[in-house]
Write a protein that holds these residues in place. Structure first.
Motif, PDB file in Angstrom:
ATOM      1  N   GLY A 244      19.787 -10.653  16.911  1.00 54.06           N
ATOM      2  CA  GLY A 244      21.188 -10.798  16.510  1.00 54.06           C
ATOM      3  C   GLY A 244      22.133 -10.139  17.488  1.00 54.06           C
ATOM      4  O   GLY A 244      21.792  -9.120  18.098  1.00 54.06           O
ATOM      5  N   GLY A 245      23.323 -10.707  17.638  1.00 51.55           N
ATOM      6  CA  GLY A 245      24.274 -10.167  18.601  1.00 51.55           C
ATOM      7  C   GLY A 245      25.704 -10.183  18.100  1.00 51.55           C
ATOM      8  O   GLY A 245      25.992 -10.527  16.960  1.00 51.55           O
TER       9      GLY A 245
ATOM     10  N   VAL B 296      21.228   0.035   9.394  1.00 56.33           N
ATOM     11  CA  VAL B 296      20.649  -0.207  10.715  1.00 56.33           C
ATOM     12  C   VAL B 296      19.133   0.007  10.637  1.00 56.33           C
ATOM     13  O   VAL B 296      18.680   1.130  10.429  1.00 56.33           O
ATOM     14  CB  VAL B 296      21.259   0.749  11.758  1.00 56.33           C
TER      15      VAL B 296
ATOM     16  N   GLY C 210      15.243   0.416  11.822  1.00 55.92           N
ATOM     17  CA  GLY C 210      14.362   0.667  12.950  1.00 55.92           C
ATOM     18  C   GLY C 210      13.438  -0.536  13.089  1.00 55.92           C
ATOM     19  O   GLY C 210      13.407  -1.407  12.226  1.00 55.92           O
TER      20      GLY C 210
ATOM     21  N   SER D 186      19.608  -6.704  14.480  1.00 54.89           N
ATOM     22  CA  SER D 186      20.436  -7.108  15.617  1.00 54.89           C
ATOM     23  C   SER D 186      20.410  -5.988  16.658  1.00 54.89           C
ATOM     24  O   SER D 186      20.323  -4.810  16.313  1.00 54.89           O
ATOM     25  CB  SER D 186      21.883  -7.353  15.174  1.00 54.89           C
TER      26      SER D 186
ATOM     27  N   ILE E 111      26.725  -5.669  23.414  1.00 48.79           N
ATOM     28  CA  ILE E 111      27.889  -4.780  23.533  1.00 48.79           C
ATOM     29  C   ILE E 111      27.703  -3.510  22.694  1.00 48.79           C
ATOM     30  O   ILE E 111      28.571  -2.643  22.670  1.00 48.79           O
ATOM     31  CB  ILE E 111      29.226  -5.460  23.143  1.00 48.79           C
ATOM     32  N   TYR E 112      26.608  -3.414  21.999  1.00 48.35           N
ATOM     33  CA  TYR E 112      26.330  -2.262  21.119  1.00 48.35           C
ATOM     34  C   TYR E 112      25.233  -1.426  21.766  1.00 48.35           C
ATOM     35  O   TYR E 112      25.204  -0.211  21.626  1.00 48.35           O
ATOM     36  CB  TYR E 112      25.844  -2.823  19.782  1.00 48.35           C
ATOM     37  N   LYS E 113      24.299  -2.116  22.450  1.00 48.15           N
ATOM     38  CA  LYS E 113      23.188  -1.479  23.179  1.00 48.15           C
ATOM     39  C   LYS E 113      22.282  -0.636  22.279  1.00 48.15           C
ATOM     40  O   LYS E 113      21.564   0.257  22.761  1.00 48.15           O
ATOM     41  CB  LYS E 113      23.705  -0.622  24.348  1.00 48.15           C
ATOM     42  N   GLU E 114      22.358  -0.867  20.993  1.00 48.97           N
ATOM     43  CA  GLU E 114      21.545  -0.156  20.007  1.00 48.97           C
ATOM     44  C   GLU E 114      21.253  -1.143  18.891  1.00 48.97           C
ATOM     45  O   GLU E 114      21.927  -2.163  18.770  1.00 48.97           O
ATOM     46  CB  GLU E 114      22.348   1.009  19.392  1.00 48.97           C
ATOM     47  N   HIS E 115      20.286  -0.790  18.070  1.00 51.98           N
ATOM     48  CA  HIS E 115      20.115  -1.555  16.840  1.00 51.98           C
ATOM     49  C   HIS E 115      21.427  -1.494  16.056  1.00 51.98           C
ATOM     50  O   HIS E 115      22.114  -0.476  16.084  1.00 51.98           O
ATOM     51  CB  HIS E 115      19.021  -0.942  15.965  1.00 51.98           C
ATOM     52  N   SER E 116      21.746  -2.561  15.378  1.00 51.18           N
ATOM     53  CA  SER E 116      22.940  -2.538  14.535  1.00 51.18           C
ATOM     54  C   SER E 116      22.608  -3.086  13.160  1.00 51.18           C
ATOM     55  O   SER E 116      21.536  -3.665  12.949  1.00 51.18           O
ATOM     56  CB  SER E 116      24.070  -3.358  15.167  1.00 51.18           C
ATOM     57  N   GLY E 117      23.536  -2.874  12.241  1.00 52.08           N
ATOM     58  CA  GLY E 117      23.325  -3.308  10.867  1.00 52.08           C
ATOM     59  C   GLY E 117      23.882  -4.694  10.571  1.00 52.08           C
ATOM     60  O   GLY E 117      23.949  -5.084   9.405  1.00 52.08           O
TER      61      GLY E 117
END
Lengths: 388, 388
Positions: A12-13, A50, A52, A324, A328-334
């Motif tokens: 996801g993005g 978010v 893991g 996701s 533009i977040y460069k991390e896992h997101s919720g």
């Protein structure tokens, strides 16, 4: 009937000046499945939560993470093919280099796998205060360490400082009952350092303490004979935890250069032997962490070209992510992940392609990861009736 | 990153021969946020459940009302800046006029605030059977009364008959353990009547008994430094209950003539000092109760003109209501409220304006009030990962 669950890790993005990787990618085969099937948005653990990689996969497999997640360590250990017992405390371990008490390299100069393997017997089998140490070196500097014994607790902090230029940390007890375990870890770290003295890798950093808990198997829960095709140890570990057969595929490394084609060929090859095949692709997530939209897009395009290999060999194909990882977040997101289901018993909707935005209009609506396995059983006509 | 949560109280509506207030209002600024962001429908407490203003706000702030709602009294008391202790029993109080044992005016002729204030010392500090009485007069006939002591229970009925032409009610125990408290209230009402004898306001009616329970603070739960800008005591009270800083704004009265502009200016002024600003507008609800569609619409239009004041000062703007108060219903209703989210990490959907019907097609889908704070944390990139 059989099912293929294809997890594109972190797929996801979010849009920036460009579309998401799923929007930008040229993926005619996947889009055809969307057109002929249905899509929706999955909140893997819950809205805004978010996940893991471990908790995300547990939820997707129908194992409530709040109940079944007890730290990353056990999954890493299972992924490395260590046989764990209920109550074992497992850690992810890193060979590191320490000079004058300071961590100068957390990966011991990316020590080679064969060289690291030689150090394994220096650690494996140590006993301290009645607690037995099981250690396995895996790839390069990576390894897993397990404590087996009485009175152990996973409530201990990492000895890995997660950066260089500082000393290794002392394990601290995070609850009263963990004092004994913290003490064991600190003695053990000292013992290991003594045994590794003079080597290039002269320290073992520990993190992600977790206690092994038993879980009902995938087969017990769903009556599905399940296989996993994955490169990364963590994913293999989660699959083993739920009792899937974890199949080895040459060149499936869990990195950006993994032999994706071999994994799809393997899925095809075993399609008649299993009711459920979990195929994991890690590279989408890795490029998301790097913020590399082109890279993420290129993996989706590579995977798209492999869809024809398996398309006619499964009655149900489900494609989604475990969370996701927007570039533009460069991390896992919720943010929810799009999910596509294609098969005879899937109610086709009007969505025409597979991405986060089209899925907002999808016939599957919004749902939680924990609901997916029941949806899959229903699509397979293998769900038991509740009531009469 | 910081967030503004704008609650238009009771904003949700139903169509009659006209559209809803949100549909009828000319609100180009809010619609632009919808166009550039995403919308959805929020079931504040649950599908079909009619929220109170207190329970609705608790749910939106992520505090399960079933656990944290224990009557309106404590929120009124906190809103009036009384310091409550865990276990205190609080009531909303009305100065009233009783003649020959009959309530002839529940508001004592809308007694003036300054005149009511003079009566405060006659009540505050009374002690009965070891229970201390804390009383504060607020605006006009309104006040709050708190009982502090041992063995108290909130399970007591109102002494306010909620109509005139009848005697004040005796407080009744609604559970065995509340006999002592009911007895205290009845003795207290008598004592207060004696002390107020000969005054225009000669009785104090009590309602909404509730026991103060402690709750984890907003900061503890979310790591967000939060401020509240609200006129009505109840909203200030809920905000204080969850540990927000409640800011005073000149002219913010919580009624239809509140100084809305001053509230938005205040939000802008403090935008760098807080991570989360809760801005409450009551008048939409008041006009809904009146069945006044034009009035409700006019408030939305007024608010729309103020959006530019804050637009560039917050990374995330969320606009919604705490419940619906449709003009053809004239009461709170259980219909979901539309919600709009606008910010960098919000996945834009295809909705073009902000109303109940467009939100049915919104990319956020349907969700519960209790889920909103996790969504907000994710949009702020401040959500902690669950797992590794």
């Amino acid at each position: 009937m059989n099912a293929l669950l294809l997890i594109l890790d972190g797929v996801g993005g979010l849009r920036s000046n460009k579309g998401t990787a799923l929007e930008e990618a040229n993926k005619p085969n996947i889009d055809e499945l969307a057109r002929e099937g249905a899509t929706g948005l999955m909140h893997v653990i819950g809205r805004g939560i978010v996940p893991g990689s471990d908790t995300g996969h547990l939820a997707i497999f129908g194992y409530e993470p709040k109940k079944y997640y007890h730290g990353r360590g056990p999954f890493e250990a299972l992924g490395a093919k260590l046989e764990l017992k209920h109550g074992d405390i497992a850690f992810r371990a890193n060979f590191a280099r320490v000079e004058k008490g300071i961590v100068v390299d957390r990966r011991a100069g990316r020590i080679e796998t064969s060289e690291a393997k030689k150090l394994e017997p220096l650690i494996n089998g140590i006993e301290i205060d009645g607690v037995r140490v099981i250690f396995k070196s895996t790839t390069e500097h990576r390894g897993v360490l397990v404590l087996r014994g009485e009175h152990l607790s996973p409530d201990v902090s990492d000895t890995d400082p997660h950066k260089t230029g500082v000393p290794p940390l002392k394990a601290k007890a995070l609850s009263d009952e963990a004092e004994f375990t913290a003490n064991i870890i600190n003695k053990l770290s000292q013992t290991i350092a003594e045994r590794l003295e003079g080597k290039k890798a002269n320290y073992l950093l520990l993190r992600g303490a977790g206690r092994m808990h038993k879980a009902p198997s995938f087969y017990e829960k769903y009556g599905l004979k399940a296989a996993a095709i994955a490169g990364g140890a963590l994913y293999k570990g989660v699959a083993r935890y739920v009792g899937m057969d974890v199949l080895e595929v040459e060149g499936a490394t869990g990195d950006k250069h993994s032999n994706f084609k071999a994994k799809f060929e393997k899925a095809k090859e075993i399609s008649e032997d299993y009711d459920f095949v979990f195929l994991h692709v890690k590279a989408t997530d890795s490029f998301g962490h790097d913020g590399d939209l082109e890279g993420k897009k290129s993996i989706i395009e590579k995977i798209d070209k492999l869809i024809p290999i398996i398309k006619d060999y499964f009655d149900l194909i489900v494609i989604t992510g475990d969370h996701s990882t927007p570039c533009i977040y460069k991390e896992h997101s919720g943010h929810p992940v799009p999910l596509l289901a294609y098969g005879k018993y899937v109610r086709k909707d009007e969505t025409m392609k597979f991405d986060e935005f089209e899925a907002m209009k999808g016939g599957l609506g919004h749902f939680k990861g924990l609901e997916l396995m029941d949806m899959i059983l229903n699509w397979l006509k293998k769900q038991k009736k509740f009531g009469s």
